[in-house]
Design an enzyme around this catalytic site. Structure first.
Site, PDB file in Angstrom:
ATOM      1  N   ALA A 285       0.757  -1.253  -0.114  1.00 31.68           N
ATOM      2  CA  ALA A 285       0.142   0.224  -0.021  1.00 31.68           C
ATOM      3  C   ALA A 285       0.776   1.326   0.045  1.00 31.68           C
ATOM      4  O   ALA A 285       1.842   1.283   0.955  1.00 31.68           O
ATOM      5  CB  ALA A 285      -0.978  -0.018   1.268  1.00 31.68           C
TER       6      ALA A 285
ATOM      7  N   GLN B 284      -4.079  -6.428  -6.830  1.00 36.18           N
ATOM      8  CA  GLN B 284      -4.821  -7.175  -5.554  1.00 36.18           C
ATOM      9  C   GLN B 284      -5.873  -6.438  -5.255  1.00 36.18           C
ATOM     10  O   GLN B 284      -5.850  -5.410  -5.212  1.00 36.18           O
ATOM     11  CB  GLN B 284      -3.492  -7.280  -4.483  1.00 36.18           C
ATOM     12  CG  GLN B 284      -3.824  -8.112  -3.250  1.00 36.18           C
ATOM     13  CD  GLN B 284      -2.867  -8.129  -2.291  1.00 36.18           C
ATOM     14  OE1 GLN B 284      -2.811  -7.137  -1.345  1.00 36.18           O
ATOM     15  NE2 GLN B 284      -2.441  -9.179  -2.123  1.00 36.18           N
TER      16      GLN B 284
ATOM     17  N   HIS C  48       3.275 -15.320   3.592  1.00 38.76           N
ATOM     18  CA  HIS C  48       4.305 -14.465   4.186  1.00 38.76           C
ATOM     19  C   HIS C  48       4.481 -15.046   5.556  1.00 38.76           C
ATOM     20  O   HIS C  48       3.539 -15.193   6.490  1.00 38.76           O
ATOM     21  CB  HIS C  48       3.919 -13.148   4.536  1.00 38.76           C
ATOM     22  CG  HIS C  48       4.669 -12.010   5.366  1.00 38.76           C
ATOM     23  ND1 HIS C  48       4.185 -10.666   5.565  1.00 38.76           N
ATOM     24  CD2 HIS C  48       5.698 -12.385   6.022  1.00 38.76           C
ATOM     25  CE1 HIS C  48       5.359 -10.201   6.221  1.00 38.76           C
ATOM     26  NE2 HIS C  48       6.225 -11.182   6.597  1.00 38.76           N
TER      27      HIS C  48
ATOM     28  N   GLY D 230       8.846  -8.340  -0.931  1.00 35.72           N
ATOM     29  CA  GLY D 230       8.201  -7.008  -0.297  1.00 35.72           C
ATOM     30  C   GLY D 230       9.191  -6.061  -0.168  1.00 35.72           C
ATOM     31  O   GLY D 230       9.611  -5.258  -0.698  1.00 35.72           O
ATOM     32  N   ARG D 231       9.344  -5.888   1.194  1.00 30.24           N
ATOM     33  CA  ARG D 231      10.399  -4.816   1.979  1.00 30.24           C
ATOM     34  C   ARG D 231      11.784  -4.800   1.155  1.00 30.24           C
ATOM     35  O   ARG D 231      12.380  -3.737   1.074  1.00 30.24           O
ATOM     36  CB  ARG D 231      10.599  -4.783   3.371  1.00 30.24           C
ATOM     37  CG  ARG D 231       9.162  -4.508   4.031  1.00 30.24           C
ATOM     38  CD  ARG D 231       9.200  -4.657   5.546  1.00 30.24           C
ATOM     39  NE  ARG D 231       9.651  -5.985   5.767  1.00 30.24           N
ATOM     40  CZ  ARG D 231      10.218  -6.233   6.963  1.00 30.24           C
ATOM     41  NH1 ARG D 231      10.427  -5.364   7.852  1.00 30.24           N
ATOM     42  NH2 ARG D 231      10.322  -7.463   7.207  1.00 30.24           N
TER      43      ARG D 231
ATOM     44  N   CYS E 172      -3.173  -8.840   4.889  1.00 27.26           N
ATOM     45  CA  CYS E 172      -2.758  -7.589   5.452  1.00 27.26           C
ATOM     46  C   CYS E 172      -2.993  -7.319   6.829  1.00 27.26           C
ATOM     47  O   CYS E 172      -4.010  -7.771   7.247  1.00 27.26           O
ATOM     48  CB  CYS E 172      -3.769  -6.320   4.733  1.00 27.26           C
ATOM     49  SG  CYS E 172      -3.355  -4.753   5.343  1.00 27.26           S
TER      50      CYS E 172
END
Length: 380
Positions: free
Chosen positions: A21, A74, A177, A233-234, A105
């Site tokens: 996001a 998504q 995750h 991701g990060r 999330c």
């Protein structure tokens, strides 16, 4: 290893950009694709209600580049009917080639409404949401995938059940995750959970997500868990070239050395301009630069630029100012030892998990959570 596919598209490597996001918009995806094309880059998540009711902010978020393929989006929500309508809408309008469902999330504003990572705690509701999404997309030949966490907390693990439900209902691939919602982004991702999921779900690809900071981490995860691919991701925050490194390494090559500061500065310039183009008509350069400030911190993580430069970039307000600051960099400066592994993005946790009142009283209940005021969550 099972192959990843979106229709007739097979990526160069089994690598997917995780939707994040406020990050994985059209500009960020273009940056990543410039280093590693022909992978799967997923747009930031949007809410099913906001899609159906054509919320202006959400429609703005659902933008893809003219040359972007496949177009991956998504969607999240806790109402099977609304989520099915949203999937039908984006497919019928020809907006997407791939839909990913968000069951992972951990944000309180999402789980408090029964969405995101709260959904798998109600397996019958999860099954109905997945079924409606797959049915809505099937006539258009659009594959549906799903991403989720290990569970709400260690005593309420849902990952194996979620994976099996998704496989039974026609999901194309699943991604885990390897943290709980309670864990949030703290500690280390527990890759052993990915391996356990792969052992339990054998008929569709299983992807792993969590703590891939360098290309070598993807190799290690796949070797340790036997998973079929990775979701980034990060690890790509401030490192869009990671995707090129992943293509190289996962196809048997050697990863390049960490980029020198001159290459980083050039990437920052390009990214800022892409963001300015992305926000043309709804905020323009001023809005783009406010958005880019967080990216400045990520790009320069581990580089010896000094606190004054970091403070200036935390308030940068124009492309011209950005160019002035970057122009003073030493282009040959190298990242500090261990700098690639400095965590970027969210690091907080553990957290108290927010759920609707009485949500866990009857896990088999099919009642749909109250979505009052849900439009306020668009794009959350």
């Amino acid at each position: 290893m099972l192959p990843l596919q979106i229709g007739s598209f097979t990526p160069k490597a089994p690598v997917v950009l995780a939707p994040m996001a406020g990050v994985t918009n059209r500009a960020f995806r273009a940056m990543c694709r410039s280093y590693g094309d022909e992978l799967v880059y997923v747009n930031e998540m949007v809410m099913s209600h906001a899609v159906v009711y054509r919320n202006d902010k959400t429609l703005t978020m659902m933008q893809f580049g003219d040359d972007e393929s496949p177009r991956s989006l998504q969607i999240y929500g806790s109402d099977p009917d609304m989520l099915g309508r949203a999937v039908h809408q984006v497919c019928d309008e020809g907006r997407v080639d791939h839909v990913d469902l968000n069951f992972g999330c951990p944000a309180a504003k999402v789980t408090r409404k029964g969405g995101g990572a709260a959904v798998p705690a109600k397996p019958k509701l999860l099954q109905q949401i997945v079924r409606r999404a797959v049915q809505a997309a099937e006539p258009y030949g659009v594959p549906v995938t799903a991403k989720f966490r290990m569970g709400l907390w260690d005593d309420l693990r849902t990952d194996i059940t979620t994976g099996r439900i998704c496989a039974d209902e026609g999901i194309g691939w699943i991604a885990l995750h390897a943290r709980t919602v309670e864990q949030h982004y703290s500690g280390e991702a527990r890759w052993e959970a990915i391996g356990a999921l792969k052992e339990a779900v054998t008929d569709i690809p299983v992807l792993g997500n969590g703590d891939i900071w360098e290309a070598s981490d993807a190799v290690a995860m796949m070797a340790q868990t036997d998973c079929d691919g990775v979701v980034i991701g990060r690890g790509c925050l401030g490192r869009p070239w990671l995707f090129g490194d992943l293509i190289t390494v996962l196809n048997g090559g050697e990863a390049p050395a960490p980029r020198r500061l001159g290459e980083v500065a050039e990437a920052m310039r390009r990214h800022a301009r892409l963001l300015t183009d992305h926000y043309a008509g709804f905020g323009g350069e001023e809005h783009a630069m406010r958005d880019f400030r967080k990216h400045c911190a990520w790009y320069l993580s581990g580089y010896p630029v000094g606190p004054d430069v970091r403070r200036t970039l935390a308030q940068v307000s124009s492309l011209a100012q950005l160019d002035d600051v970057l122009g003073a960099f030493d282009p040959d400066a190298e990242i500090v030892e261990g700098g690639e592994r400095i965590k970027r993005g969210h690091t907080n946790g553990p957290i108290k998990v927010a759920l609707p009142e009485g949500y866990l009283d009857d896990p088999d209940e099919l009642a749909i959570p109250d979505d009052a005021d849900v439009m306020a969550l668009s794009g959350g």
